[in-house]
Design an enzyme around this catalytic site. Structure first.
Site, short mmCIF file in Angstrom:
data_model
loop_
_atom_site.label_atom_id
_atom_site.label_comp_id
_atom_site.label_asym_id
_atom_site.label_seq_id
_atom_site.Cartn_x
_atom_site.Cartn_y
_atom_site.Cartn_z
N GLY A 53 2.99 -7.35 3.59
CA GLY A 53 3.13 -6.03 2.99
C GLY A 53 2.31 -5.02 3.77
O GLY A 53 2.63 -4.74 4.93
N SER A 120 1.98 -11.37 9.12
CA SER A 120 2.17 -9.93 9.14
C SER A 120 0.89 -9.27 8.60
O SER A 120 -0.19 -9.49 9.14
CB SER A 120 3.42 -9.55 8.34
OG SER A 120 3.85 -8.26 8.62
N TRP A 121 0.99 -8.45 7.54
CA TRP A 121 -0.24 -7.90 6.95
C TRP A 121 -1.16 -9.03 6.48
O TRP A 121 -2.38 -8.89 6.51
CB TRP A 121 0.10 -6.98 5.77
CG TRP A 121 -1.06 -6.74 4.86
CD1 TRP A 121 -1.25 -7.28 3.62
CD2 TRP A 121 -2.23 -5.94 5.13
NE1 TRP A 121 -2.45 -6.86 3.09
CE2 TRP A 121 -3.07 -6.03 4.00
CE3 TRP A 121 -2.62 -5.16 6.22
CZ2 TRP A 121 -4.29 -5.36 3.92
CZ3 TRP A 121 -3.84 -4.49 6.14
CH2 TRP A 121 -4.66 -4.60 5.01
N ASP A 274 10.32 -10.32 17.63
CA ASP A 274 9.80 -9.67 16.42
C ASP A 274 9.82 -8.16 16.64
O ASP A 274 9.08 -7.63 17.46
CB ASP A 274 8.38 -10.17 16.15
CG ASP A 274 7.84 -9.72 14.79
OD1 ASP A 274 8.28 -8.67 14.30
OD2 ASP A 274 6.95 -10.41 14.26
N HIS A 302 10.78 -11.72 12.89
CA HIS A 302 9.53 -11.55 12.15
C HIS A 302 9.43 -12.43 10.91
O HIS A 302 8.33 -12.81 10.52
CB HIS A 302 9.40 -10.07 11.73
CG HIS A 302 8.13 -9.75 11.02
ND1 HIS A 302 6.91 -9.72 11.65
CD2 HIS A 302 7.89 -9.44 9.70
CE1 HIS A 302 5.97 -9.39 10.78
NE2 HIS A 302 6.53 -9.23 9.59
#
Length: 326
Positions: A53, A120-121, A274, A302
């Site tokens: 996120g 990711s985050w 990605d 991704h």
């Protein structure tokens, strides 16, 4: 029928579904209560799973990257999203609040140290947590590296990714007047925090659709409409963090602080194609991390659910389990 033929194949690499043995709402202060669950072996190797996120929340599929006979898996919804409350709230919601929340979870569950697993985050947060508490992390397992830099934000919200995906970028930009398109994060911020629920949901869905359209290498650039509550939390939290540069002290902070965690064994799994978090960030990180293994996955984007990415993450976690057992 699967939307993309390869999606079903990702499941074959995962461990069987498992239910939590513990679920709770944890009061972390400032009016926030976060959802925390544990599954697997209560006496197993602890691993904390950090979702993406910001604002994505955790899902049952995330439990399946770990052998439930070996691992004690801790998942939680970060402030403001998923089952945590208050929903979609950005008040007292910063990177440093999240780092403190992770520590609180560790102490409440009486865990001395653990593996940090994030994509990711979630990879960003895992790195920042480890740099803040290097004595509490035994391994870092990261996917789709995001270093929370201005260059990465400019790539995704400044038109770089849009050069490869002009159709979804056009839809994303079309909702913003031309004279505001020089700063799409600020333009969306104004509308995501307008105080008018219908407008917030409309722009939240557009924000989420732009990201979702680029997540999989199999994407054709279109995506289904996200539920309003989910999209609003996801978009508001993500925008809140990005407009504040992740609440870091300076651009490039994570790379500058890699010396703090150079001793921690690390694994990076990165999709070669990605479009959300380009591979250059994973490469830069690996160059500053002598105890890290970088694995570029061909024919992958991704998403956590990409077959090659899922297979490699399970291989890594099974390998760590074997190392600990010997």
């Amino acid at each position: 029928m699967d939307k993309y033929p390869d999606q079903k194949r990702a499941v074959q690499y995962l461990h069987p579904p498992v239910d939590p043995f513990d679920q709770r709402m944890l009061d972390v202060g400032q009016g926030h209560r976060i959802y925390v669950e544990q599954c697997g072996n209560p006496r197993g190797i602890p691993v904390v799973v950090l979702h993406g996120g910001p604002g994505g929340g955790c899902s049952p599929a995330m439990r399946r990257y770990f052998d439930p006979a070996v691992y004690r898996v801790i998942l939680f919804d970060q402030r403001g999203c998923g089952r945590s409350r208050p929903h979609a709230s950005v008040t007292d919601n910063t990177t440093w609040h999240l780092v403190a929340d992770i520590e609180r979870i560790r102490k409440v569950l009486e865990i001395d140290s653990w593996i940090a697993f994030g994509g990711s985050w979630g990879a960003t947060l895992a790195l920042i947590y480890a740099q803040t508490h290097p004595d509490r992390v035994t391994h870092l397992v990261l996917r789709g590296v995001f270093l929370m830099t201005r260059a990465e934000l400019d790539w995704f919200y400044g038109g770089g990714a849009g050069r490869f995906w002009p159709e979804p970028w056009s839809r994303f930009a079309a909702l913003i007047p031309e004279n505001e398109r020089g700063d799409m994060i600020a333009a969306y911020h104004k509308r995501l925090f307008s105080g008018e629920m219908a407008q917030e949901i409309r722009y939240a869905r557009a924000w989420s659709a732009w990201e979702n359209a680029l997540a999989s290498i199999h994407s054709n650039g279109t995506t289904g409409e996200s539920p309003g509550d989910y999209a609003r939390a996801f978009a508001r939290l993500e925008n809140h963090y990005f407009i504040n540069d992740g609440f870091l002290e300076f651009d490039g902070q994570i790379l500058a602080n890699m010396g703090r965690i150079s001793h921690i064994p690390g694994h990076i799994v990165q999709g070669r194609y990605d479009m959300i978090c380009p591979p250059s960030s994973a490469w830069k990180l690996s160059e500053l991390w002598p105890s890290c293994e970088l694995r570029m996955i061909r024919n992958a984007g991704h998403a956590l659910s990409e077959p090659g990415i899922s297979a490699e993450l399970v291989r890594i976690m099974d390998g760590i389990a074997e190392e600990v057992a010997t």
